[in-house]
Design a protein around this motif. Structure first.
Motif, PDB file in Angstrom:
ATOM      1  N   PRO A  27       0.800  -1.234   0.000  1.00 30.76           N
ATOM      2  CA  PRO A  27       0.000   0.000   0.000  1.00 30.76           C
ATOM      3  C   PRO A  27       0.826   1.275   0.000  1.00 30.76           C
ATOM      4  CG  PRO A  27      -0.920  -1.586   1.541  1.00 30.76           C
ATOM      5  CD  PRO A  27       0.395  -2.157   1.082  1.00 30.76           C
ATOM      6  N   ASP A  28       2.009   1.238   0.595  1.00 28.21           N
ATOM      7  CA  ASP A  28       2.819   2.456   0.633  1.00 28.21           C
ATOM      8  C   ASP A  28       3.625   2.678  -0.647  1.00 28.21           C
ATOM      9  OD1 ASP A  28       4.809   0.556   0.904  1.00 28.21           O
ATOM     10  OD2 ASP A  28       5.333   1.105   2.959  1.00 28.21           O
ATOM     11  N   GLN A  29       3.356   1.834  -1.665  1.00 23.70           N
ATOM     12  CA  GLN A  29       3.995   2.024  -2.963  1.00 23.70           C
ATOM     13  C   GLN A  29       2.985   2.324  -4.075  1.00 23.70           C
ATOM     14  OE1 GLN A  29       7.104  -0.868  -3.991  1.00 23.70           O
ATOM     15  NE2 GLN A  29       7.083  -1.576  -1.856  1.00 23.70           N
ATOM     16  N   VAL A  30       1.750   2.565  -3.705  1.00 23.93           N
ATOM     17  CA  VAL A  30       0.703   2.847  -4.693  1.00 23.93           C
ATOM     18  C   VAL A  30       1.042   4.126  -5.447  1.00 23.93           C
ATOM     19  CG1 VAL A  30      -1.714   3.518  -4.973  1.00 23.93           C
ATOM     20  CG2 VAL A  30      -1.118   1.605  -3.475  1.00 23.93           C
ATOM     21  N   ALA A 111      -3.543  -0.628   6.137  1.00 25.92           N
ATOM     22  CA  ALA A 111      -3.442  -0.695   4.678  1.00 25.92           C
ATOM     23  C   ALA A 111      -4.231   0.429   4.019  1.00 25.92           C
ATOM     24  CB  ALA A 111      -3.925  -2.050   4.183  1.00 25.92           C
ATOM     25  N   VAL A 112      -5.455   0.653   4.487  1.00 22.66           N
ATOM     26  CA  VAL A 112      -6.279   1.723   3.910  1.00 22.66           C
ATOM     27  C   VAL A 112      -5.632   3.075   4.162  1.00 22.66           C
ATOM     28  CG1 VAL A 112      -8.514   2.896   4.046  1.00 22.66           C
ATOM     29  CG2 VAL A 112      -8.417   0.391   4.031  1.00 22.66           C
ATOM     30  N   SER A 113      -5.114   3.276   5.366  1.00 23.34           N
ATOM     31  CA  SER A 113      -4.460   4.536   5.684  1.00 23.34           C
ATOM     32  C   SER A 113      -3.276   4.799   4.755  1.00 23.34           C
ATOM     33  CB  SER A 113      -3.991   4.525   7.147  1.00 23.34           C
ATOM     34  OG  SER A 113      -3.375   5.746   7.491  1.00 23.34           O
ATOM     35  N   ALA A 114      -2.491   3.749   4.480  1.00 25.16           N
ATOM     36  CA  ALA A 114      -1.334   3.909   3.597  1.00 25.16           C
ATOM     37  C   ALA A 114      -1.750   4.259   2.179  1.00 25.16           C
ATOM     38  CB  ALA A 114      -0.498   2.629   3.609  1.00 25.16           C
ATOM     39  N   VAL A 116      -4.465   5.910   1.306  1.00 22.02           N
ATOM     40  CA  VAL A 116      -4.925   7.298   1.328  1.00 22.02           C
ATOM     41  C   VAL A 116      -3.734   8.253   1.394  1.00 22.02           C
ATOM     42  CG1 VAL A 116      -6.312   8.992   2.593  1.00 22.02           C
ATOM     43  CG2 VAL A 116      -7.133   6.644   2.348  1.00 22.02           C
ATOM     44  N   GLU A 117      -2.719   7.900   2.174  1.00 17.35           N
ATOM     45  CA  GLU A 117      -1.520   8.728   2.267  1.00 17.35           C
ATOM     46  C   GLU A 117      -0.843   8.900   0.904  1.00 17.35           C
ATOM     47  OE1 GLU A 117      -0.013  10.486   4.665  1.00 17.35           O
ATOM     48  OE2 GLU A 117      -1.697  10.090   6.029  1.00 17.35           O
ATOM     49  N   ARG A 118      -0.999   7.905   0.050  1.00 16.17           N
ATOM     50  CA  ARG A 118      -0.417   7.975  -1.297  1.00 16.17           C
ATOM     51  C   ARG A 118      -1.294   8.763  -2.268  1.00 16.17           C
ATOM     52  NH1 ARG A 118       4.671   7.224  -2.281  1.00 16.17           N
ATOM     53  NH2 ARG A 118       4.205   6.369  -4.345  1.00 16.17           N
ATOM     54  N   GLY A 119      -2.414   9.283  -1.786  1.00 16.82           N
ATOM     55  CA  GLY A 119      -3.285  10.094  -2.628  1.00 16.82           C
ATOM     56  C   GLY A 119      -4.224   9.299  -3.504  1.00 16.82           C
ATOM     57  N   ALA A 120      -4.377   8.008  -3.212  1.00 17.19           N
ATOM     58  CA  ALA A 120      -5.251   7.139  -4.002  1.00 17.19           C
ATOM     59  C   ALA A 120      -6.546   6.859  -3.248  1.00 17.19           C
ATOM     60  CB  ALA A 120      -4.539   5.828  -4.324  1.00 17.19           C
ATOM     61  N   VAL A 121      -7.540   6.406  -3.982  1.00 22.06           N
ATOM     62  CA  VAL A 121      -8.824   6.028  -3.396  1.00 22.06           C
ATOM     63  C   VAL A 121      -8.813   4.519  -3.145  1.00 22.06           C
ATOM     64  CG1 VAL A 121     -11.316   5.867  -3.778  1.00 22.06           C
ATOM     65  CG2 VAL A 121     -10.054   7.914  -4.509  1.00 22.06           C
ATOM     66  N   PRO A 122      -9.000   4.083  -1.904  1.00 23.95           N
ATOM     67  CA  PRO A 122      -9.057   2.650  -1.620  1.00 23.95           C
ATOM     68  C   PRO A 122     -10.370   2.040  -2.104  1.00 23.95           C
ATOM     69  CG  PRO A 122      -9.331   3.902   0.408  1.00 23.95           C
ATOM     70  CD  PRO A 122      -9.056   4.898  -0.677  1.00 23.95           C
ATOM     71  N   MET A 123     -10.262   0.918  -2.822  1.00 24.00           N
ATOM     72  CA  MET A 123     -11.413   0.164  -3.321  1.00 24.00           C
ATOM     73  C   MET A 123     -11.320  -1.229  -2.707  1.00 24.00           C
ATOM     74  SD  MET A 123     -12.808   2.261  -5.733  1.00 24.00           S
ATOM     75  CE  MET A 123     -13.726   1.133  -6.756  1.00 24.00           C
ATOM     76  N   ALA A 138      -9.633   4.410   9.324  1.00 27.17           N
ATOM     77  CA  ALA A 138      -8.421   4.877   8.654  1.00 27.17           C
ATOM     78  C   ALA A 138      -8.521   6.336   8.224  1.00 27.17           C
ATOM     79  CB  ALA A 138      -8.117   3.998   7.441  1.00 27.17           C
ATOM     80  N   PHE A 139      -9.723   6.893   8.190  1.00 25.47           N
ATOM     81  CA  PHE A 139      -9.901   8.280   7.756  1.00 25.47           C
ATOM     82  C   PHE A 139      -9.934   9.262   8.928  1.00 25.47           C
ATOM     83  CE2 PHE A 139     -11.107   5.913   4.071  1.00 25.47           C
ATOM     84  CZ  PHE A 139     -10.737   6.719   3.006  1.00 25.47           C
ATOM     85  N   GLU A 140      -9.748   8.780  10.128  1.00 28.61           N
ATOM     86  CA  GLU A 140      -9.766   9.646  11.299  1.00 28.61           C
ATOM     87  C   GLU A 140      -8.694  10.740  11.189  1.00 28.61           C
ATOM     88  OE1 GLU A 140      -9.482   9.306  16.187  1.00 28.61           O
ATOM     89  OE2 GLU A 140      -9.155   7.534  14.927  1.00 28.61           O
ATOM     90  N   GLY A 141      -9.088  11.979  11.495  1.00 28.39           N
ATOM     91  CA  GLY A 141      -8.156  13.093  11.504  1.00 28.39           C
ATOM     92  C   GLY A 141      -7.850  13.673  10.133  1.00 28.39           C
ATOM     93  N   ARG A 142      -8.524  13.231   9.084  1.00 25.97           N
ATOM     94  CA  ARG A 142      -8.211  13.709   7.734  1.00 25.97           C
ATOM     95  C   ARG A 142      -9.184  14.789   7.266  1.00 25.97           C
ATOM     96  NH1 ARG A 142      -4.389  10.194   5.730  1.00 25.97           N
ATOM     97  NH2 ARG A 142      -4.316   8.157   6.728  1.00 25.97           N
TER      98      ARG A 142
END
Length: 312
Positions: A27-30, A111-114, A116-123, A138-142
């Protein structure tokens, strides 16, 4: 018995990812607009185990015959499905899971948080009904988010058999998250696990309900009107929200669900007014499917949302 499949006439080949999309190892390489993430299980109940664990693989298998045709016309869009081609999205494969629900939830959230951090939409491809809880965490604080849930059931139980993070509690747990400012629930019908007090609690919190009967009589425009312009929407899609005539592969079939075009209309209405921030599809149960029909429908719901996300 082997069945003739017209897809073989159009170049279908064996692929392991959703629609043959590029695979991504972590996920951190998306590096894409959207990332497919298979989540076979969050809560392996003692009574039924990981009851939808083979769902992500079955959905990918239903999509596979169309992998060679991504550049063809998709008449739900009047254009190819992915405007930028296969590089618009990637597939991360499936998360590992264990008998420990807490560790499963932690892995999903991370995984979802990572992604989102990459600027992608999790599906997210599920998997059991409790998967949305850690996805939402995973969206807490965003930012602030609106949930649009498609489901035959309202999922407002505080606990079931001592489990507070399970299949019937997803929307109640969501209501307790500070970053969830609005919940719109679409498709409730028939008898489910909700007690009258659960429904009263949801109304008191501010949920806007559009039952399957409401949709049958008034259409999807009323749902679209309830979505604020410019909002961030997380779509929680339970397969039993659909008519079992097109989605037989669920653990809790109920007559009178949403049809294909009603649902496509809703997804397009969300995209027209808001930004789709995440999407999950849960409770696809291949063991209850009929001739792969439910898997085909599930694949199209994921693909339709993916096409909208990649046009944002």
């Amino acid at each position: 018995m082997n069945k003739t499949n017209i897809a073989t006439m159009f170049g279908a080949t064996d692929v392991s990812t959703f629609l043959g999309l590029p695979s991504c190892p972590s996920p951190d390489q998306v590096n894409a607009k959207a990332a497919i993430l298979g989540v076979p299980c969050a809560t392996p109940y003692a009574s039924v185990g990981p009851y939808c664990a083979n769902g992500p693989d079955a959905i990918r298998a239903a999509a596979a015959p169309y992998a060679a045709n991504l550049e063809h016309m998709d008449f739900d869009f009047s254009a190819p499905l992915l405007p930028g081609g296969p590089q618009d999205a990637c597939d991360l494969g499936d998360l590992d899971f264990s008998e420990d629900s807490a560790s499963n939830r932690a892995a999903i959230k991370a995984a979802v948080s990572a992604i989102v951090e990459r600027g992608a939409v999790p599906m997210v491809l599920g998997g059991d009904d409790s998967i949305p809880i850690p996805m939402l965490q995973a969206f807490e604080g965003r930012d602030k988010y609106t949930i649009v849930q498609i489901d035959a059931h309202i999922d407002w139980r505080d606990e079931v058999d001592g489990e507070r993070w399970g299949l019937s509690s997803t929307m109640r747990r969501a209501s307790e998250m500070d970053h969830i400012e609005r919940i719109i629930q679409v498709g409730a019908r028939n008898i489910g696990s909700a007690r009258p007090q659960d429904y009263a609690d949801a109304l008191a919190w501010g949920v806007k309900f559009f039952t399957a009967r409401d949709i049958a009589s008034g259409g999807m425009t009323q749902v679209a009107d309830a979505i604020p312009n410019g909002s961030n929407v997380i779509i929680c899609f339970d397969c039993d929200g659909l008519d079992p005539a097109i989605m037989p592969g669920v653990i809790g079939r109920a007559p009178g669900g949403l049809g294909y075009w009603q649902t496509i209309e809703l997804l397009n209405a969300i995209s027209a007014k808001a930004r789709i921030s995440a999407f999950d599809l849960v409770e696809f149960m291949p063991d209850c499917d009929v001739d792969g029909l439910g898997a085909l429908t599930a694949y199209r719901m994921v693909a339709a949302t993916l096409g909208l996300v990649c046009r944002q």
